[in-house]
Design a protein around this motif. Structure first.
Motif, PDB file in Angstrom:
ATOM      1  N   ARG A 178       5.773  -6.883   4.400  1.00 26.62           N
ATOM      2  CA  ARG A 178       6.611  -7.205   5.514  1.00 26.62           C
ATOM      3  C   ARG A 178       7.829  -7.348   5.114  1.00 26.62           C
ATOM      4  O   ARG A 178       8.990  -6.950   6.199  1.00 26.62           O
ATOM      5  N   VAL A 179       8.275  -8.089   4.105  1.00 24.28           N
ATOM      6  CA  VAL A 179       9.758  -8.454   3.859  1.00 24.28           C
ATOM      7  C   VAL A 179      10.385  -7.823   2.551  1.00 24.28           C
ATOM      8  O   VAL A 179      11.407  -7.255   2.511  1.00 24.28           O
ATOM      9  N   THR A 180       9.645  -7.954   1.492  1.00 22.70           N
ATOM     10  CA  THR A 180       9.935  -7.341   0.173  1.00 22.70           C
ATOM     11  C   THR A 180      10.542  -5.902   0.434  1.00 22.70           C
ATOM     12  O   THR A 180      11.601  -5.360  -0.111  1.00 22.70           O
ATOM     13  N   LEU A 181       9.520  -5.108   0.984  1.00 21.85           N
ATOM     14  CA  LEU A 181       9.471  -3.595   0.986  1.00 21.85           C
ATOM     15  C   LEU A 181      10.994  -3.253   2.010  1.00 21.85           C
ATOM     16  O   LEU A 181      11.405  -2.270   2.176  1.00 21.85           O
ATOM     17  N   ARG A 182      10.999  -4.200   2.980  1.00 23.76           N
ATOM     18  CA  ARG A 182      12.206  -4.049   3.704  1.00 23.76           C
ATOM     19  C   ARG A 182      13.621  -4.357   3.026  1.00 23.76           C
ATOM     20  O   ARG A 182      14.523  -3.696   3.472  1.00 23.76           O
ATOM     21  N   ALA A 201       0.238   4.708  -3.132  1.00 17.91           N
ATOM     22  CA  ALA A 201       0.243   5.764  -1.723  1.00 17.91           C
ATOM     23  C   ALA A 201       0.291   4.859  -0.569  1.00 17.91           C
ATOM     24  O   ALA A 201       1.181   5.087   0.285  1.00 17.91           O
ATOM     25  N   ARG A 202      -0.483   3.668  -0.559  1.00 15.58           N
ATOM     26  CA  ARG A 202      -0.451   2.809   0.568  1.00 15.58           C
ATOM     27  C   ARG A 202       0.880   2.079   0.780  1.00 15.58           C
ATOM     28  O   ARG A 202       1.492   1.978   1.819  1.00 15.58           O
ATOM     29  N   LYS A 203       1.328   1.510  -0.331  1.00 15.87           N
ATOM     30  CA  LYS A 203       2.856   0.922  -0.234  1.00 15.87           C
ATOM     31  C   LYS A 203       3.939   1.879  -0.005  1.00 15.87           C
ATOM     32  O   LYS A 203       4.798   1.394   0.842  1.00 15.87           O
ATOM     33  N   THR A 204       3.854   3.044  -0.389  1.00 18.11           N
ATOM     34  CA  THR A 204       4.857   4.038  -0.253  1.00 18.11           C
ATOM     35  C   THR A 204       5.091   4.299   1.353  1.00 18.11           C
ATOM     36  O   THR A 204       6.141   4.361   1.888  1.00 18.11           O
ATOM     37  N   ASP A 209       8.007   3.599   6.348  1.00 13.07           N
ATOM     38  CA  ASP A 209       8.160   3.006   7.669  1.00 13.07           C
ATOM     39  C   ASP A 209       9.407   2.267   7.799  1.00 13.07           C
ATOM     40  O   ASP A 209      10.258   2.261   8.659  1.00 13.07           O
ATOM     41  N   HIS A 210       9.739   1.182   6.784  1.00 13.93           N
ATOM     42  CA  HIS A 210      10.781   0.461   6.777  1.00 13.93           C
ATOM     43  C   HIS A 210      12.109   1.203   6.607  1.00 13.93           C
ATOM     44  O   HIS A 210      13.196   0.851   7.206  1.00 13.93           O
ATOM     45  N   CYS A 211      12.143   2.284   5.801  1.00 10.72           N
ATOM     46  CA  CYS A 211      13.238   3.028   5.838  1.00 10.72           C
ATOM     47  C   CYS A 211      13.823   3.643   6.972  1.00 10.72           C
ATOM     48  O   CYS A 211      15.015   3.864   7.498  1.00 10.72           O
TER      49      CYS A 211
END
Length: 311
Positions: A178-182, A201-204, A209-211
């Protein structure tokens, strides 16, 4: 793809680390990074831990070819303006080879022992977000002004600048969805995470989506994974390695098995092909899960016999 050494500075000595890096350089590894801790993450708090920045500075001068970096600095340990200054100097010492890895910080016992505020998870991540902005500004602007909730700059110079142009890569470490990948999507040149092909694959998908939401082309973000290496044909040996990872990292067993770059040459190549197809640029091999002498044998075999097919 590139291949790197994720060097634990716990339970080791300066001569051993220097020897490992010189051996890694001579055998063909592309990059080596150090950890950033003050003490072991154990109840007893006993054991040697080398300090990351002073160690990295010396390695940058003594090991002249491979890229050098941090996986990852704990943002809570130092003012990020100081980090920007130290990083610029290490980039100069290394001849422009620094990869700066930064994370929110997680090891609570060393915060307690040294009187460093641990904050809440939310605040640590908010501080990381601000730190990324501040460091990038200091590296690229003649004078920087920044008024964040936690950090401020007032007409602040940073001279000399890093040697790399336009600046060193900023790598954000972590897999928080929710936050780190943003934060990665907003600020990072490079994303690092403990993951194998399935988890990556799931994290990517979540990162992309954040990008999309922040208007960033996800292809502009380099991606690296940390995976424990074990060349073996014995399933029980891989199971033991996964158990060790679970105990050390607190990961779910399925995730721990995924982050094992383990098996026969063919099985390891299959995992690497999956990672490459999924956009992973670099694979880091951590040194903390196996006796170093055993791991070195596998590392030498890996870099000589498996890695060349992926360059």
């Amino acid at each position: 793809m590139q291949f790197g050494v994720f060097t634990s500075l716990t339970g080791t000595t300066w001569p051993d680390v220097l020897d490992l890096w010189k051996r890694s350089e001579s055998t063909g590894w592309d990059i080596a990074c150090v950890t950033d801790h003050f003490m072991p993450a154990t109840r007893t708090r006993e054991g040697t831990v080398l300090e990351s920045w002073s160690t990295l500075s010396a390695l940058a001068a003594l090991v002249p070819r491979i890229r050098v970096g941090t996986i990852v600095l704990g943002n809570t340990y130092r003012n990020p303006a100081l980090v920007a200054k130290m990083a610029a100097q290490v980039d100069i010492i290394s001849g422009g080879r620094l990869l700066l890895g930064l994370g929110a910080g997680w090891q609570e016992n060393e915060h307690e022992a040294y009187g460093i505020p641990f904050y809440t998870m939310r605040e640590r991540l908010e501080r990381l977000d601000e730190a990324c902005q501040l460091i990038l500004s200091l590296w690229t602007q003649q004078r920087s002004n920044f008024k964040g909730r936690y950090y401020q700059l007032s007409d602040a110079p940073l001279d000399p600048k890093p040697l790399q142009k336009p600046r060193p890569e900023l790598m954000v470490g972590g897999g928080g969805e929710r936050v780190t990948l943003r934060i990665v999507a907003k600020h990072a040149d490079h994303w690092n995470v403990w993951a194998g092909p399935k988890l990556m694959a799931r994290k990517t998908a979540i990162l992309e989506d954040h990008c999309s939401k922040v208007g960033r082309d996800s292809k502009t973000i380099a991606r690296s994974v940390n995976m424990a290496l074990l060349i073996t044909s014995k399933t029980e040996e891989i199971d033991r390695l996964a158990e060790t990872i679970t105990k050390r990292l607190g990961a779910h067993a399925a995730d721990a098995r995924d982050v094992c770059l383990a098996g026969t040459h063919a099985e390891i190549r299959e995992k690497l092909n999956e990672l490459k197809s999924g956009g992973v640029d670099t694979v880091f091999i951590p040194t903390m899960f196996r006796p170093l002498e055993e791991l070195r044998r596998d590392m030498d075999q890996f870099i000589a016999e498996i890695a060349p097919a992926f360059y």
